[in-house]
Design an enzyme around this catalytic site. Sequence first.
Site, PDB file in Angstrom:
ATOM      1  N   ASN A  62       0.837  -1.212   0.000  1.00 33.59           N
ATOM      2  CA  ASN A  62       0.000   0.000   0.000  1.00 33.59           C
ATOM      3  C   ASN A  62       0.869   1.259   0.000  1.00 33.59           C
ATOM      4  O   ASN A  62       1.894   1.320   0.687  1.00 33.59           O
ATOM      5  CB  ASN A  62      -1.023  -0.007   1.149  1.00 33.59           C
ATOM      6  CG  ASN A  62      -0.418  -0.126   2.525  1.00 33.59           C
ATOM      7  OD1 ASN A  62       0.638  -0.726   2.703  1.00 33.59           O
ATOM      8  ND2 ASN A  62      -1.084   0.431   3.512  1.00 33.59           N
ATOM      9  N   GLU A  64       0.401   5.155   0.564  1.00 35.80           N
ATOM     10  CA  GLU A  64      -0.517   6.223   0.990  1.00 35.80           C
ATOM     11  C   GLU A  64      -0.020   7.584   0.510  1.00 35.80           C
ATOM     12  O   GLU A  64       1.114   7.720   0.030  1.00 35.80           O
ATOM     13  CB  GLU A  64      -0.676   6.180   2.506  1.00 35.80           C
ATOM     14  CG  GLU A  64      -1.291   4.863   2.960  1.00 35.80           C
ATOM     15  CD  GLU A  64      -1.512   4.775   4.459  1.00 35.80           C
ATOM     16  OE1 GLU A  64      -1.040   5.640   5.210  1.00 35.80           O
ATOM     17  OE2 GLU A  64      -2.165   3.797   4.877  1.00 35.80           O
ATOM     18  N   CYS A  73      -4.025   0.701  -2.665  1.00 39.55           N
ATOM     19  CA  CYS A  73      -3.989  -0.524  -1.864  1.00 39.55           C
ATOM     20  C   CYS A  73      -2.889  -1.448  -2.409  1.00 39.55           C
ATOM     21  O   CYS A  73      -2.525  -1.380  -3.584  1.00 39.55           O
ATOM     22  CB  CYS A  73      -5.316  -1.261  -1.959  1.00 39.55           C
ATOM     23  SG  CYS A  73      -6.664  -0.503  -1.045  1.00 39.55           S
ATOM     24  N   GLU A  75      -2.993  -4.660  -3.037  1.00 42.01           N
ATOM     25  CA  GLU A  75      -3.440  -5.620  -4.053  1.00 42.01           C
ATOM     26  C   GLU A  75      -3.425  -4.998  -5.442  1.00 42.01           C
ATOM     27  O   GLU A  75      -2.978  -5.590  -6.424  1.00 42.01           O
ATOM     28  CB  GLU A  75      -4.877  -6.101  -3.743  1.00 42.01           C
ATOM     29  CG  GLU A  75      -5.023  -6.849  -2.436  1.00 42.01           C
ATOM     30  CD  GLU A  75      -5.289  -5.956  -1.227  1.00 42.01           C
ATOM     31  OE1 GLU A  75      -4.848  -4.785  -1.226  1.00 42.01           O
ATOM     32  OE2 GLU A  75      -5.926  -6.440  -0.280  1.00 42.01           O
ATOM     33  N   CYS A 112     -10.244  -5.005   0.342  1.00 40.26           N
ATOM     34  CA  CYS A 112     -11.376  -4.064   0.318  1.00 40.26           C
ATOM     35  C   CYS A 112     -12.248  -4.325  -0.911  1.00 40.26           C
ATOM     36  O   CYS A 112     -11.860  -5.065  -1.828  1.00 40.26           O
ATOM     37  CB  CYS A 112     -10.869  -2.625   0.340  1.00 40.26           C
ATOM     38  SG  CYS A 112     -10.256  -2.034  -1.253  1.00 40.26           S
ATOM     39  N   CYS A 115     -10.635  -3.526  -4.340  1.00 40.72           N
ATOM     40  CA  CYS A 115      -9.634  -4.528  -4.724  1.00 40.72           C
ATOM     41  C   CYS A 115     -10.305  -5.833  -5.144  1.00 40.72           C
ATOM     42  O   CYS A 115      -9.866  -6.493  -6.088  1.00 40.72           O
ATOM     43  CB  CYS A 115      -8.647  -4.768  -3.588  1.00 40.72           C
ATOM     44  SG  CYS A 115      -7.522  -3.376  -3.367  1.00 40.72           S
TER      45      CYS A 115
HETATM   46  N1  THU Z   1      -5.418  -1.344   2.348  1.00 42.20           N
HETATM   47  C1  THU Z   1      -4.856  -2.157   1.391  1.00 42.20           C
HETATM   48  O1  THU Z   1      -3.699  -1.973   0.986  1.00 42.20           O
HETATM   49  N2  THU Z   1      -5.611  -3.174   0.913  1.00 42.20           N
HETATM   50  C2  THU Z   1      -6.893  -3.428   1.279  1.00 42.20           C
HETATM   51  O2  THU Z   1      -7.544  -4.268   0.669  1.00 42.20           O
HETATM   52  C3  THU Z   1      -7.445  -2.743   2.432  1.00 42.20           C
HETATM   53  C4  THU Z   1      -6.754  -1.504   2.841  1.00 42.20           C
HETATM   54  C5  THU Z   1      -4.621  -0.231   2.846  1.00 42.20           C
HETATM   55  C6  THU Z   1      -5.139   1.121   2.443  1.00 42.20           C
HETATM   56  C7  THU Z   1      -4.529   1.996   3.521  1.00 42.20           C
HETATM   57  O3  THU Z   1      -3.225   2.358   3.116  1.00 42.20           O
HETATM   58  C8  THU Z   1      -4.434   1.084   4.732  1.00 42.20           C
HETATM   59  O4  THU Z   1      -4.607  -0.230   4.255  1.00 42.20           O
HETATM   60  C9  THU Z   1      -5.465   1.378   5.814  1.00 42.20           C
HETATM   61  O5  THU Z   1      -6.728   1.372   5.277  1.00 42.20           O
END
Ligand code: THU
Length: 160
Positions: A62, A64, A73, A75, A112, A115
């Site tokens: 991930n 940010e 994300c 994935e 999520c 994804c």
């Molecule tokens: N996140 C992912 O990388 N994948 C997911 O499927 C769920 C959430 C990340 C997004 C953000 O950087 C952190 O997790 C907190 O939500």
Amino acid sequence: MENKSLKINYFLARNADECSQEESTLLAAAEHATLSSHSPYSKFRVGAALLLDDGSIIEGSNQENASFPVGFCAERTALSAKVAIAPDKKIIMIAIRVRSEIKLVNQPAAPCGICRQVLLESEEIQNQNIRVLMQGEQGPILRFDAVKDLMPFYFGASDF
Ligand code: THU
């Protein structure tokens, strides 16, 4: 109206010892991917690793951003890398690992909704199921043998 119900098939392992060698390797790669996570805002590191049909592994994490909705994300980062690096290969399996800088995560975290939708499209395009593994920093492992199992009643190409 008729009352209908749905059975979702998934597997639960207590730890990586109950997984195949291929699965354990991919879970370790996903853990490795958490090292490249850029998550100063959530402090929640997510790593994803894709096993392709030529045996190669692609990692993503991930990423940010100070403007929160801009973040990627893990994935989808891994899937984008796969499309760039190996567009013609099929994805056999994805492993997703999570790790927090605030607390010990001993449960898997599921991908999520966005994804899942993107993973589903990959599954449809390649016309072959993608196995999904999830694990926290430690603890049990969840395995779904298809993205469709994670997202019943999905919206897909056949809907329009
Ligand atoms: N996140 C992912 O990388 N994948 C997911 O499927 C769920 C959430 C990340 C997004 C953000 O950087 C952190 O997790 C907190 O939500």
